[in-house]
Motif scaffolding. Structure first.
Motif, short mmCIF file in Angstrom:
data_model
loop_
_atom_site.label_atom_id
_atom_site.label_comp_id
_atom_site.label_asym_id
_atom_site.label_seq_id
_atom_site.Cartn_x
_atom_site.Cartn_y
_atom_site.Cartn_z
N ALA A 196 0.66 -0.93 -0.70
CA ALA A 196 -0.01 0.58 0.20
C ALA A 196 0.45 0.98 0.39
O ALA A 196 0.45 2.05 -0.50
CB ALA A 196 -0.96 -0.40 0.92
N ALA A 197 2.24 1.40 0.78
CA ALA A 197 3.23 2.16 0.66
C ALA A 197 2.95 2.75 -0.72
O ALA A 197 3.92 3.73 -0.90
CB ALA A 197 4.33 2.23 1.41
N VAL A 198 3.37 1.42 -1.73
CA VAL A 198 4.18 1.94 -2.85
C VAL A 198 3.42 2.32 -4.13
O VAL A 198 3.36 3.56 -4.36
CB VAL A 198 4.64 0.65 -3.50
CG1 VAL A 198 4.74 0.90 -4.70
CG2 VAL A 198 5.81 -0.16 -3.21
N ILE A 199 2.08 1.82 -3.95
CA ILE A 199 0.98 2.66 -4.31
C ILE A 199 0.74 4.31 -3.91
O ILE A 199 0.89 5.09 -4.83
CB ILE A 199 -0.89 2.19 -3.90
CG1 ILE A 199 -0.34 0.43 -4.85
CG2 ILE A 199 -1.60 2.44 -4.76
CD1 ILE A 199 -1.86 -0.27 -4.38
N ARG A 200 0.90 4.41 -2.20
CA ARG A 200 0.55 5.79 -1.95
C ARG A 200 1.85 6.40 -2.62
O ARG A 200 1.44 7.89 -3.28
CB ARG A 200 0.34 5.56 -0.80
CG ARG A 200 -0.99 5.62 -0.37
CD ARG A 200 -1.18 5.54 1.48
NE ARG A 200 -0.12 5.47 2.08
CZ ARG A 200 -0.43 3.56 2.39
NH1 ARG A 200 -0.73 3.46 3.11
NH2 ARG A 200 1.06 3.56 3.45
N ARG B 120 1.13 9.58 -5.18
CA ARG B 120 1.64 11.31 -5.58
C ARG B 120 3.04 11.97 -6.32
O ARG B 120 3.36 13.46 -6.42
CB ARG B 120 2.70 11.47 -4.06
CG ARG B 120 1.83 11.07 -2.88
CD ARG B 120 2.90 11.08 -1.51
NE ARG B 120 2.15 10.56 -0.91
CZ ARG B 120 2.82 9.61 0.07
NH1 ARG B 120 3.51 9.61 -0.08
NH2 ARG B 120 1.48 9.22 1.05
N VAL B 121 3.13 10.35 -8.00
CA VAL B 121 3.88 11.16 -9.11
C VAL B 121 3.26 10.96 -10.30
O VAL B 121 2.62 10.15 -10.29
CB VAL B 121 4.73 10.38 -9.11
CG1 VAL B 121 5.99 10.58 -9.74
CG2 VAL B 121 6.02 9.79 -7.53
N PRO B 122 2.88 12.38 -10.63
CA PRO B 122 2.14 12.40 -12.17
C PRO B 122 2.84 11.87 -13.28
O PRO B 122 3.70 11.67 -12.94
CB PRO B 122 1.90 13.73 -12.56
CG PRO B 122 2.19 14.75 -11.22
CD PRO B 122 3.06 13.38 -10.03
N GLN C 234 -1.74 8.27 -13.11
CA GLN C 234 -2.64 7.31 -13.45
C GLN C 234 -2.22 6.20 -14.26
O GLN C 234 -3.14 5.31 -14.50
CB GLN C 234 -2.41 8.03 -15.54
CG GLN C 234 -2.37 9.83 -15.20
CD GLN C 234 -1.41 10.91 -14.53
OE1 GLN C 234 -0.40 10.02 -13.38
NE2 GLN C 234 -1.46 11.65 -14.47
N ALA C 235 -1.29 5.29 -13.96
CA ALA C 235 -0.89 4.40 -14.09
C ALA C 235 -1.70 3.17 -12.77
O ALA C 235 -2.15 1.93 -12.93
CB ALA C 235 1.22 3.50 -14.53
#
Ligand SMILES: Cc1cc2nc3c(=O)[nH]c(=O)nc-3n(C[C@H](O)[C@H](O)[C@H](O)COP(=O)(O)OP(=O)(O)OC[C@H]3O[C@@H](n4cnc5c(N)ncnc54)[C@H](O)[C@@H]3O)c2cc1C
Length: 492
Positions: free
Chosen positions: A58-62, A66-68, A72-73
């Motif tokens: 979940a930390a990796v997803i968050r 936070r990085v455009p 989007q992916a």
């Protein structure tokens, strides 16, 4: 009667026990590990490793969100089953085969059974279904039996059979709702993990969050937990717990009633010393064991205690550090050495008092080492604390468009050395070791000035902190980008 002799006998094959046995073997002594559960102990199967596996996905997803471009992916939901499967792989499916193989390869014997001290240098091991073995230690017995979850005396709590950290880290499925009693590291990490895995989480803490750390650490983690929809009740005592088929009901002194499918108690640790024979050698069963810096137990010349059980610093890396020190001290003493005149040898765990690094793997992470500003002031130092917003560092903005974090450096004004440092923010765990080195080596700040951090990395926080502090011996100027430094010299 089966009787065996070893130079060193270790009770408990967790990280600390394994390392003390290994160090003794490397020093030319024979060593035996005794273990009544899994070789590798708490960290490998129910603590550090599975908890970090539960947090990471979940930390990796968050972080990606936070990085455009990356955000989007990342459109799908977290795959909880895959997270649990990765956690299972981290714990080797709770098999200790590989750790037992490591011990064998290192020349360490392993006896699987419950061990108790029966007299000076005498240990009895109960082998399930195979009787008992009497062991004699020629040089040392080492207690490395670790700690258990502490269950406070709250009406109905024990009878309700709540989760401890072991259940939370080894859960087979994610409950719809989880209430957590406690506000320390384990409570904060498990709240982050389970909220990330989709549970509705409530934290009930009788104090603040992450007490004992710099106050801004708990505040930043509180904000992030609120963003994850975790309900938080601070300064709240749990007064009663009950359980029925629907789950747990927690009553508080503020008149609230919280219900949840599962309840986790994370209110500290207690020593695993109730049933290891301490009474036979004049110590009190159930107590923590006090040692000197060579890990020799107070009042003994053959008994050592390493890891959680000595209550010096309940962290795997500190337990392993103590184990290396104890192993070297045992070997040196076995060879007739006197150790009192070598305060910086590898046989002393002096860093336990000076620089204990710790990372709380919340989001943001909290990485700290040494003294907080208030602890340094209480210890009598003339202290200046320098704060800087990590988000203002170029490297941090590369990591995340919404980087929120803060760093604090605590300086001993009389010696111009760092006493403590705290970093709160995404990915700060890897910045911490530089602070540990600076504190342990007592690097003067004007020397540290020449340790130039690479651009653009989060490590540039070091440059900003030093600029904010101002060069020692050259007046306390501040840079254009610097924020005001906070002085605690007069208690402000
Ligand atoms: C949820 C959680 C997360 C954590 N995360 C981190 C982290 O990220 N980083 C970190 O540094 N620390 C972390 N910790 C702390 C870390 O787990 C402990 O500091 C570490 O496991 C202590 O190691 P130890 O060898 O002293 O004890 P243990 O690992 O508990 O090992 C003791 C061993 O002794 C055995 N034993 C006990 N009594 C007997 C007996 N009489 N006879 C034979 N065997 C016996 C036990 O079965 C056990 O295997 C965490 C703790 C928890 C609870």
């Amino acid at each position: 009667m089966d009787i065996r002799d070893y130079d060193v006998i270790v009770l408990g094959a967790g990280a600390a026990g394994e390392n003390v046995a290994d160090r003794a073997r490397q020093g030319g002594l024979t060593a035996l590990l005794t273990e009544h559960a899994l070789v590798g102990g708490e960290c490998s199967y129910w603590a550090c490793m599975p908890s970090k596996a539960l947090l990471r996905s979940a930390a990796v997803i968050r972080a990606a969100q936070r990085v455009p471009g990356a955000a989007q992916a990342v459109t799908g939901a977290l795959d909880t089953d895959a997270v649990l499967a990765r956690r299972d792989a981290f714990t080797n499916h709770w098999s200790d085969e590989s750790q037992a193989e490591w011990a064998e390869g290192a020349g360490i014997d392993v006896l699987r059974g419950h061990a108790r001290i029966t007299a000076p240098k005498q240990v009895l091991v109960d082998l399930p279904g195979e009787g008992e073995i009497h062991l004699t230690a020629r040089h040392a017995v080492v207690v490395a039996t670790g700690s258990d979850a502490f269950i406070p005396d709250i009406d109905g709590l024990r009878a309700a059979q709540p989760w401890t950290s072991r259940d939370a880290t080894s859960a087979r499925s994610i409950p719809a709702s989880l209430a957590i009693i406690g506000g320390g590291v384990i409570a904060a990490e498990m709240a982050t993990a389970y909220a990330g895995l989709g549970a509705s989480v409530t934290v009930i803490s009788r104090g603040a969050l992450l007490e004992g750390m710099e106050p801004f650490a708990g505040e930043k983690v509180l904000e992030s937990l609120a963003e994850l929809d975790v309900a938080i009740h601070l300064a709240t005592e749990t007064t009663r717990v009950s359980r029925d088929q629907q789950g747990f009901t927690v009553e508080t002194n503020t008149g609230e009633t919280i219900t949840a499918e599962k309840l986790l108690v994370a209110t500290g640790r207690s020593p695993r010393t109730r049933d290891i024979g301490l009474g036979a050698i004049g110590l009190t069963p159930g107590d923590w064991i006090t040692t000197d810096d060579t890990l020799l137990v107070t009042g003994f010349d053959w008994l050592y205690a390493v890891g959680d059980v000595n209550h010096r610093a309940l962290l795997t890396h500190q337990g392993k550090y103590q184990a290396r020190a104890a192993g070297d001290a045992i070997v040196a003493r076995a060879n007739g050495a006197s150790l009192s005149d070598r305060p910086w040898g590898t046989h002393v765990a002096s860093a336990d008092h000076q620089a204990v690094p710790q990372v709380t793997f919340t989001d943001p992470e909290v990485a700290s080492v040494g003294l907080t500003a208030s602890a340094a002031r209480d210890a009598g130092y003339r202290v200046r604390a320098v704060d800087y917003e990590i988000g203002d560092v170029a490297g941090a903005s590369v990591h995340s468009d919404e980087y929120a974090g803060r760093a604090r450096m605590v300086v001993d004004e009389d010696r111009n050395v760092i006493l403590g440092a705290t970093f709160v923010g995404q990915d700060v765990s890897e910045v911490l070791h530089a602070a540990t080195i600076a504190i342990v080596a007592e690097v003067p700040l004007d020397r540290l000035w020449h340790a130039v951090p690479a651009y653009p990395t989060i490590s540039e926080i070091w440059l900003r902190l030093l600029e904010t502090y101002g060069r020692p011996g050259n007046g306390h100027g501040s840079s254009m980008e610097a924020e005001p430094a906070y002085s605690f010299a007069s208690g402000g």
